[in-house]
Write a protein that holds these residues in place. Sequence first.
Motif, PDB file in Angstrom:
ATOM      1  N   ARG A  14       0.837  -1.210   0.000  1.00 48.92           N
ATOM      2  CA  ARG A  14       0.000   0.000   0.000  1.00 48.92           C
ATOM      3  C   ARG A  14       0.867   1.253   0.000  1.00 48.92           C
ATOM      4  N   LEU A  15       1.913   1.248   0.819  1.00 44.65           N
ATOM      5  CA  LEU A  15       2.815   2.403   0.862  1.00 44.65           C
ATOM      6  C   LEU A  15       3.495   2.623  -0.487  1.00 44.65           C
ATOM      7  N   ALA A  37      -5.504   0.613 -13.540  1.00 45.63           N
ATOM      8  CA  ALA A  37      -4.760  -0.376 -12.757  1.00 45.63           C
ATOM      9  C   ALA A  37      -3.556  -0.876 -13.554  1.00 45.63           C
ATOM     10  N   GLU A  38      -3.746  -1.065 -14.837  1.00 45.64           N
ATOM     11  CA  GLU A  38      -2.661  -1.560 -15.683  1.00 45.64           C
ATOM     12  C   GLU A  38      -1.511  -0.554 -15.761  1.00 45.64           C
ATOM     13  N   GLN A  94       7.737  -5.358  -6.514  1.00 47.70           N
ATOM     14  CA  GLN A  94       7.159  -6.664  -6.784  1.00 47.70           C
ATOM     15  C   GLN A  94       5.706  -6.689  -6.309  1.00 47.70           C
ATOM     16  N   VAL A  95       4.793  -6.480  -7.257  1.00 49.08           N
ATOM     17  CA  VAL A  95       3.371  -6.426  -6.923  1.00 49.08           C
ATOM     18  C   VAL A  95       2.593  -6.990  -8.111  1.00 49.08           C
ATOM     19  N   SER A  96       1.585  -7.790  -7.815  1.00 47.45           N
ATOM     20  CA  SER A  96       0.772  -8.382  -8.884  1.00 47.45           C
ATOM     21  C   SER A  96      -0.302  -7.398  -9.343  1.00 47.45           C
ATOM     22  N   THR A 105      -5.808  -2.827  -4.155  1.00 49.94           N
ATOM     23  CA  THR A 105      -5.362  -1.627  -3.459  1.00 49.94           C
ATOM     24  C   THR A 105      -6.089  -0.391  -3.974  1.00 49.94           C
ATOM     25  N   LEU A 106      -6.245  -0.272  -5.289  1.00 49.21           N
ATOM     26  CA  LEU A 106      -6.984   0.865  -5.846  1.00 49.21           C
ATOM     27  C   LEU A 106      -8.425   0.873  -5.335  1.00 49.21           C
ATOM     28  N   ASN A 107      -9.043  -0.282  -5.272  1.00 50.68           N
ATOM     29  CA  ASN A 107     -10.414  -0.358  -4.750  1.00 50.68           C
ATOM     30  C   ASN A 107     -10.465  -0.008  -3.262  1.00 50.68           C
TER      31      ASN A 107
END
Length: 145
Positions: A27-28, A44-45, A57-59, A66-68
């Motif tokens: 999140r940070l 998101a993309e 490293q984030v899927s 996280t956006l939601n």
Amino acid sequence: MQTTGTDNLQRALDRLQAAGLRPTRQRLDLARLLFEGCDRHVTAEQLHGEALAANLQVSLATVYNTLNQFTTAGLLHEVVVESGKSYFDTNITDHHHFFMEDTGRLEDIPADSIVVENLPQAPKGTRIARVDVIIRLAPDDGSAH
């Protein structure tokens, strides 16, 4: 005055804590990408691509989640321009948008530039929370309309 990475981290931490979100590393990291600099609109993309370019490293699924979460917490507004196509707006003040259909770019329109009148009565048990206007633009081919 130049801001440092530490300043950006602290601003991201403060923003998450003020919204009642636990400041996890992911999140940070995503908050730092989203909120440093000026207001912006991202998919998101796009944010996932920025995260990968920054060696985070984030899927893609984590980015969506996280956006939601940020949207639910009031840190972002989701702007749906068509079925399956959403932008996340860091400007959470009331305003409207131009959507460039050929490029997919979203641009802010100040709220006081548009007057919305004669809204219908909201159904019983509901209230109008907000009115979003999206003006869709196409390239001008020069012909008179």
